[in-house]
Write a protein that holds these residues in place. Structure first.
Motif, PDB file in Angstrom:
ATOM      1  N   THR A  57       0.824  -1.213   0.000  1.00 49.48           N
ATOM      2  CA  THR A  57       0.000   0.000   0.000  1.00 49.48           C
ATOM      3  C   THR A  57       0.860   1.267   0.000  1.00 49.48           C
ATOM      4  N   ARG A  58       2.116   1.158   0.454  1.00 52.40           N
ATOM      5  CA  ARG A  58       3.029   2.298   0.445  1.00 52.40           C
ATOM      6  C   ARG A  58       4.443   1.826   0.109  1.00 52.40           C
ATOM      7  N   PRO A  87      -4.892   2.467  -4.589  1.00 59.94           N
ATOM      8  CA  PRO A  87      -3.761   3.373  -4.792  1.00 59.94           C
ATOM      9  C   PRO A  87      -2.578   2.957  -3.920  1.00 59.94           C
ATOM     10  N   THR A  89       0.915   4.637  -2.360  1.00 66.58           N
ATOM     11  CA  THR A  89       1.571   5.929  -2.128  1.00 66.58           C
ATOM     12  C   THR A  89       3.075   5.726  -2.031  1.00 66.58           C
ATOM     13  N   HIS A  91       6.609   7.441  -0.875  1.00 68.32           N
ATOM     14  CA  HIS A  91       7.315   8.476  -0.121  1.00 68.32           C
ATOM     15  C   HIS A  91       8.806   8.352  -0.415  1.00 68.32           C
ATOM     16  N   VAL A 116       0.658   7.115  -6.283  1.00 70.17           N
ATOM     17  CA  VAL A 116       0.552   8.500  -5.828  1.00 70.17           C
ATOM     18  C   VAL A 116       1.867   8.903  -5.175  1.00 70.17           C
ATOM     19  N   GLU A 117       2.519   9.910  -5.721  1.00 71.67           N
ATOM     20  CA  GLU A 117       3.801  10.355  -5.184  1.00 71.67           C
ATOM     21  C   GLU A 117       3.590  11.415  -4.112  1.00 71.67           C
ATOM     22  N   GLU A 118       4.186  11.199  -2.946  1.00 69.69           N
ATOM     23  CA  GLU A 118       4.159  12.170  -1.854  1.00 69.69           C
ATOM     24  C   GLU A 118       5.581  12.339  -1.327  1.00 69.69           C
ATOM     25  N   ALA A 127       1.867  10.906   6.929  1.00 72.09           N
ATOM     26  CA  ALA A 127       0.613  10.206   6.653  1.00 72.09           C
ATOM     27  C   ALA A 127      -0.048   9.835   7.963  1.00 72.09           C
TER      28      ALA A 127
END
Length: 314
Positions: A57-58, A87, A89, A91, A116-118, A127
């Motif tokens: 998930t990340r 999605p 994410t 980091h 999704v880029e953060e 987060a």
């Protein structure tokens, strides 16, 4: 299978060896799957570990040295190949955005999954959700590097004997948890009378860095601390020069920060005896120590009762 566990995908620093793949660590945390520092070969290691791409998930990168990120292209493409429906994410240090762009678009593929880029620009929370709070803190390495800390909110554990004694049953238990007090049989029952503090779990991930304040802040009170221990003390000079920790320093951090379980990893290929890392860390830390090996599954220690400790967020 534990609902919260670390799946070790690789444990080598700089270059893979015959028995150690490049870095890669998947933290399974209830419904979350945080993939830290996927080095080259991570996609295959997931297969060998029996972990589907849909578990991710990340993606959390500490920095952009190759042994911590060269697996990104394969992972990104696998997300789309498998049609991961949620999605994911990503980091990573914002200063390396150009590198992430190259890794993400390393070759031709049909992008279906939502990535999704953060980027991480500064210290602090990056987060929050049902899983808790994910914090990033800048470390001390020749290139910009961030460590990560996942902290579950503190809560309360209900005490069945005290609930029964006060006649609180069924839906009233949930009502009490939500409101803090309820009326039962003409008497007020307060939450603190039928429960005790339950400290939230803490996970910390510390990769390439010298000793610095952020290392201690990330590790503070961690139930599970995963940290690099690239060198042994005989090579402490090399560790300082190249921005790394020794096994003894990792043990020192664990002891000073009241860590419950210490996981050592990111080993230099110059060493042949993994037990030496355990020996050095154990001189400083009397708790549980795991010298990580590829494909290990390491459970996060179970929650325990007790007062809360604050989580660093800045």
């Amino acid at each position: 299978m534990s609902a919260r566990e670390l799946v070790v995908l690789g444990t080598a620093s700089q270059v893979p060896g015959r028995d150690r793949n490049h870095n890669g660590y998947l933290l399974r945390w209830d419904t979350e799957g945080l993939l830290f520092d996927p080095g080259e070969g991570t996609q295959r290691q997931l297969l060998l570990a029996g972990v589907p791409a849909a578990a991710i998930t990340r993606i959390c990168l500490t920095h952009f040295h190759g042994d911590h990120c060269l697996g990104v292209p394969g992972i990104v493409q696998r997300l789309s190949l498998d049609g991961v429906p949620h999605p994911v994410t990503a980091h990573y240090p914002a200063s390396g955005a150009r590198f992430f762009a190259r890794l993400r678009n390393a070759s031709v593929f049909h992008e279906v999954a939502e990535l999704v880029e953060e980027p991480v620009e500064r210290d602090g929370p990056i987060a929050t959700g049902a899983f808790g709070e994910l914090v990033a803190l800048r470390l001390d390495h020749p290139v910009e590097s961030f460590g990560y800390r996942l902290a579950e909110p503190d809560g309360r554990r209900m005490l069945p004997e005290q609930l029964a004694r006060r006649g609180v049953t069924g839906p009233d238990i949930g009502r009490l948890q939500r409101s803090g007090s309820i009326r039962v049989g003409g008497r007020t029952v307060r939450l603190e009378q039928v429960s005790e503090p339950r400290r939230g779990q803490r996970f910390a991930f510390v990769m390439d860095t010298r000793l610095c304040a952020a290392v201690y802040r990330l590790a503070d009170g961690a139930d599970l601390l995963v940290t690099e221990s690239t060198f042994l003390s005989a090579d402490a000079g090399l560790a300082e020069r190249y921005g790394h920790l020794t096994a003894a320093q990792a043990g020192q951090v664990a002891a000073e920060c009241d860590v419950r379980k210490l996981v050592l990893t990111h080993f230099s290929q110059r060493y042949r005896d993994p037990a030496a890392f355990h020996t050095e860390a154990a001189r400083e830390f009397g708790g549980e120590i795991v010298v990580a090996a590829d494909l290990d599954r390491i459970a996060v220690p179970k929650r325990h009762s007790g007062g809360s400790r604050s989580s660093p967020s800045s």
